[in-house]
Structures are given as C-alpha cells and as structure tokens.
Write a protein that holds these residues in place. Structure first.
Motif, PDB file in Angstrom:
ATOM      1  N   ARG A   1     -76.258  45.476 -71.043  1.00 11.22           N
ATOM      2  CA  ARG A   1     -75.701  46.496 -70.136  1.00 11.22           C
ATOM      3  C   ARG A   1     -75.084  45.844 -68.904  1.00 11.22           C
ATOM      4  O   ARG A   1     -73.991  46.193 -68.477  1.00 11.22           O
ATOM      5  N   ALA A   2     -75.806  44.880 -68.341  1.00  9.86           N
ATOM      6  CA  ALA A   2     -75.317  44.222 -67.122  1.00  9.86           C
ATOM      7  C   ALA A   2     -74.030  43.454 -67.403  1.00  9.86           C
ATOM      8  O   ALA A   2     -73.065  43.536 -66.632  1.00  9.86           O
ATOM      9  N   GLU A   3     -74.002  42.724 -68.509  1.00  5.19           N
ATOM     10  CA  GLU A   3     -72.805  41.920 -68.802  1.00  5.19           C
ATOM     11  C   GLU A   3     -71.608  42.809 -69.125  1.00  5.19           C
ATOM     12  O   GLU A   3     -70.477  42.534 -68.699  1.00  5.19           O
ATOM     13  N   MET A   4     -71.845  43.867 -69.854  1.00  7.15           N
ATOM     14  CA  MET A   4     -70.733  44.771 -70.186  1.00  7.15           C
ATOM     15  C   MET A   4     -70.186  45.417 -68.914  1.00  7.15           C
ATOM     16  O   MET A   4     -68.961  45.511 -68.729  1.00  7.15           O
ATOM     17  N   ALA A   5     -71.089  45.833 -68.027  1.00  2.00           N
ATOM     18  CA  ALA A   5     -70.651  46.449 -66.768  1.00  2.00           C
ATOM     19  C   ALA A   5     -69.820  45.464 -65.940  1.00  2.00           C
ATOM     20  O   ALA A   5     -68.767  45.822 -65.390  1.00  2.00           O
ATOM     21  N   GLU A   6     -70.294  44.224 -65.903  1.00  3.60           N
ATOM     22  CA  GLU A   6     -69.612  43.174 -65.143  1.00  3.60           C
ATOM     23  C   GLU A   6     -68.165  42.962 -65.631  1.00  3.60           C
ATOM     24  O   GLU A   6     -67.288  42.607 -64.853  1.00  3.60           O
TER      25      GLU A   6
END
Ligand code: VGL
Ligand code: ZN
Length: 201
Positions: free
Chosen positions: A188-193
């Motif tokens: 989730r964090a990497e996709m958001a980034e």
C-alpha cells in the motif's frame, strides 16, 4: 483509439482456496472481475507459468523452507511452495473467470532462473515481458488492475506501470493479499508513493 485496459492478474487455481499457494478469499473476486470487464476497451489476463525446476520453488533449494528468503543474482527472492507449473490444473485460470473476452494472455515466470511478479518486467526489473509494447500499440494510457496477490504480483505490476507513465488504479475490492511479514502494508505504501490510486468500488 483504445484508452483503458483492465489487467487481470494471476486469477489461477493455485492462488485460490485449495490451491498450492492459496490466497485467502482469492476466489471471491471472480464475480466482480467478470462484471468489470465490460467497462474497458482492452482486457488482459496474466498467467503465472513456471517450469517445474523454477528457482522460486523452495523444493528446488536443498534444505530451504517455503516463505524463506534467498539471495538471487537479481536480488532477494521469497521461496514459494511449487505453484502454477506449466500445463498443470493449478496453473489454469479459475473456472468461473470469464476468459473468452480477453484480448491478450501474457505469461510470466517461464524462465527457470528468474521469477516475474510484475506483468511488465521480470524480477531483475529490466527484462521486459512485452506488455508495455502491446499496450502502447493499442493506445492504452489508463490501467485498472485486479487479481492476486495484492502484495506481490499486483503491487509489482502497479508500481512498474506507474513508473512507465500509465495512470494506474488498483481495485482493492477485486484483489486479495498473501500478507507475509507486513507485505500488504508495504505494498500500500509503495503504491501510494508512486501515485497509484487504490479504490474500493
Ligand atoms: C505470485 C507469488 C509467487 C502472485 C506469483 O501472483 O502474486 N505470488 N508467484
Ligand atoms: Zn509464481
């Protein structure tokens, strides 16, 4: 000119309950994925497709247990239970998945020495699968991704697509995760980034 594509990732028997690398609730997404197909100009299926001697299988590393990490020449690699062996029932698409309307089926992970989570690049992050060229020739700019598993093949595909310049949405309600050691939160964090939109309907 086609503009939008639905990328349906690895909705195969081995990633569904009863399969060799079952993802909890993996089969639950099938009706929604089928319903979404009509909304897109282009429909692409990906199929995890490994030779029996694939280097991502724990069985092919003496003494290794599934879900441990090994160092491969291209970086760290999770060792999986053997899954999606070419031609096996486990590698077949889920029986309820509408596959007749797919424009393209792209297979990945077919080279023994390297795994391929992403629909765009193998795990060395540089060997292309050919999907980008296909989508460019079809005039596709907007991608929606669904499938299995959220934190591995969907994540890697979505991040690569964003890096390649596509507008990317992941329909989280049409994905299910493995969630190994915090991998879902990391996904989730990497996709958001990378500007990937995570939508729930
Ligand atoms: C996948 C682990 C191994 C996936 C494929 O489709 O997410 N995960 N091979
Ligand atoms: Zn695999």
């Amino acid at each position: 000119m086609a503009g939008s594509a639905l990328i349906m990732i690895d909705i195969q028997n081995d990633f569904c309950p009863g399969g060799a690398l079952a993802v909890g609730g993996g089969d639950e997404i099938v009706p929604l994925v089928n319903a979404l197909q009509a909304d897109f100009d282009v429909r692409v299926l990906t199929q995890d497709w490994h030779p029996a001697d694939h280097s991502s299988f724990a069985d092919n590393h003496a003494g290794a247990t599934p879900y441990s990490l090994v160092d491969m020449p291209y970086g760290p690699q999770v060792l999986w239970p053997a899954h999606c062996v070419q031609g096996s029932a486990g590698a077949a698409f889920h029986g309820g998945l509408q596959t007749d309307s797919a424009d393209l089926i792209i297979r990945k992970g077919f080279r023994a020495a390297i795994d391929s989570y992403s629909a765009f690049f193998e795990n060395d992050h540089e060997t292309p699968t050919g999907l980008h060229g296909y989508l460019q020739e079809r005039g596709v700019s907007d991608l929606t991704m669904v499938g299995l598993a959220t934190d591995f093949c969907v994540r890697f595909s979505a991040v690569d697509a964003a890096k390649l310049g596509y507008n990317v949405t992941v329909r989280m309600d049409a994905c299910r995760a493995i969630d190994l050691d915090g991998s879902l939160a990391a996904a989730r964090a990497e996709m958001a980034e990378h500007g990937v939109v995570m939508a729930d309907g």
